[in-house]
Design a protein around this motif. Structure first.
Motif, PDB file in Angstrom:
ATOM      1  N   PRO A 178       0.846  -1.198   0.000  1.00  0.00           N
ATOM      2  CA  PRO A 178       0.000   0.000   0.000  1.00  0.00           C
ATOM      3  C   PRO A 178       0.880   1.246   0.000  1.00  0.00           C
ATOM      4  O   PRO A 178       1.859   1.318   0.750  1.00  0.00           O
ATOM      5  CB  PRO A 178      -0.788  -0.130   1.311  1.00  0.00           C
ATOM      6  N   PRO A 179       0.594   2.230  -0.838  1.00  0.00           N
ATOM      7  CA  PRO A 179       1.450   3.417  -0.885  1.00  0.00           C
ATOM      8  C   PRO A 179       1.355   4.245   0.394  1.00  0.00           C
ATOM      9  O   PRO A 179       0.318   4.263   1.061  1.00  0.00           O
ATOM     10  CB  PRO A 179       0.911   4.199  -2.084  1.00  0.00           C
ATOM     11  N   TYR A 180       2.454   4.903   0.713  1.00  0.00           N
ATOM     12  CA  TYR A 180       2.425   5.849   1.822  1.00  0.00           C
ATOM     13  C   TYR A 180       1.383   6.928   1.524  1.00  0.00           C
ATOM     14  O   TYR A 180       1.273   7.385   0.372  1.00  0.00           O
ATOM     15  CB  TYR A 180       3.776   6.542   1.976  1.00  0.00           C
ATOM     16  N   PRO A 181       0.619   7.388   2.515  1.00  0.00           N
ATOM     17  CA  PRO A 181      -0.318   8.490   2.276  1.00  0.00           C
ATOM     18  C   PRO A 181       0.382   9.731   1.725  1.00  0.00           C
ATOM     19  O   PRO A 181      -0.176  10.437   0.879  1.00  0.00           O
ATOM     20  CB  PRO A 181      -0.898   8.755   3.666  1.00  0.00           C
ATOM     21  N   GLU A 182       1.606   9.979   2.178  1.00  0.00           N
ATOM     22  CA  GLU A 182       2.355  11.135   1.685  1.00  0.00           C
ATOM     23  C   GLU A 182       2.669  11.010   0.194  1.00  0.00           C
ATOM     24  O   GLU A 182       2.743  12.008  -0.522  1.00  0.00           O
ATOM     25  CB  GLU A 182       3.659  11.297   2.471  1.00  0.00           C
TER      26      GLU A 182
END
Length: 381
Positions: A11-15
């Motif tokens: 899952p990608p970092y929110p940033e």
């Protein structure tokens, strides 16, 4: 939900998501355009290239942006073969490689190249002496992955690099897709000429990756076009993905040592919980220094691994059978067969891949569910 398939994707970092959204909204120009909108986009690409180069301690002009690990591996293997064909038509790789290296070599064989495939030991680790024995005067490339994407075995990359230092006509490619930002890797110090990395294995976006190409190494382009990426990889740069990748790589590198230590502890916990469970066999070395911190691989001979995967899924636990690129295939694992496993073992592999976000309670839950399912299914045989 507990997701234990981080080797397939993360899952990608929110940033990272936020950064990519900003770039897509405000910096949509073509980096090749000469007007201000294009120049602004080009600056972002240049900044990302410089940041990634700094993470590897290499020059910015040694970083080539690609669409991911598969393209990086193909560009390295085929690019070297076609560019240096006059030097020789022999290459060395291993039976462990990801399909994007293994199948690329098979394609080259169909075009008249000769490839030697090195078999690993029973732990899934290749021997440097076997690489040495396979070297010939016409060997143009040695391609060995750093961490095997199925069982997690760490290959002796530094030692192979040392072996090849005095062979300037033989280039060394490393698939670091499963190791970068998880284990230390230093292209310059280890004698690596080409190194492949994919962003989505490190909480970055899919469709983005890069190939480190040592200064002076030439590659035959696989794509004809406008001569982007120093004339090696044509195609308009995916600016949002490149920016997102650079951010994800920096964040992952900043946390590498802490994350690796945490995952190593979780790995020990999981192995201890599964060790001794009737019907479960651990694959790979017992010496954890020879294994990646985020991968545990087991076989359940006599049981269908996909049945266990779907049974765990019903409990919101997600693991995989083998490489995501080949998980839909019904054939036994090529990697496990190369390690000397029998058909029952090679047909029943399960890969559990961890992240730094997992906690001991997650491991306890997974181990309990997996143990219960294996024992219940074994009673039905």
């Amino acid at each position: 939900m507990s997701y234990f398939d981080h080797c397939a994707t993360t899952p990608p970092y929110p940033e990272v998501v936020e950064a990519m959204a900003e770039v897509m909204t405000a910096y949509y120009g073509n980096p090749s355009s000469i007007h201000r909108v294009g120049v602004e986009a080009e600056r972002l690409v240049s900044k990302a290239r410089t940041l990634i180069a700094q993470l590897l301690d290499v020059g910015p002009n040694e970083i080539l942006f690609t669409s991911g690990g598969t393209e990086s591996n193909n560009l390295a293997v085929k690019g070297v073969a076609y560019r240096y064909e006059s030097r020789g038509r022999h290459m060395i790789t291993t039976e462990l490689e990801h399909a994007s290296v293994y199948e690329a070599c098979k394609q080259l064989e169909a075009r008249g190249f000769e490839v030697t495939y090195i078999r690993p030991d029973t732990n899934g680790i290749v021997r440097v002496e076997d690489i040495n024995a396979a070297l010939r005067e016409d060997t143009v490339l040695v391609s060995v992955m750093h961490v095997n994407n199925e069982v997690g075995a760490v290959q002796p990359i530094r030692e192979i690099g040392e072996l090849l230092r005095n062979r300037p006509r033989t280039l060394f490619h490393v698939d670091a897709v499963q190791s970068f930002a998880k284990l230390a890797v230093s292209p310059a110090d280890w004698g690596i000429d080409l190194l492949s990395v994919s962003a989505h294995k490190l909480r970055g976006p899919k469709g983005a990756g890069f190939l480190y190409r040592r200064q002076g190494v030439q590659l035959e382009p696989l794509l004809a076009g406008g001569g982007h990426e120093f004339g090696t990889r044509s195609g308009t740069e995916n600016v949002p993905a490149i920016v997102g990748m650079a951010k994800a790589l920096r964040m992952s590198m900043d946390r590498r040592e802490t994350a690796a230590a945490h995952m190593r502890g979780l790995r020990r916990q999981l192995i201890a919980a599964l060790d001794g469970v009737r019907g479960i066999e651990l694959n790979g070395a017992r010496d954890e220094s020879r294994m990646a911190p985020h991968i545990v691989h087991i076989s359940v001979p006599g049981l269908r691994s996909e049945v266990i995967v779907h049974a765990l899924e019903r409990e919101q636990l997600f693991i995989s059978t083998k490489s995501a690129c080949s998980s839909g295939e019904t054939e036994p694992s090529r990697v496990l067969l190369a390690m000397g496993k029998d058909m029952a073992q090679a047909s029943s592999g399960l890969r559990i891949s961890l992240s730094a976000e997992h906690q001991p309670a997650d491991i306890e839950r997974l181990a309990a569910s997996l143990t219960r399912m294996v024992e219940e299914m074994a009673k039905l045989l």
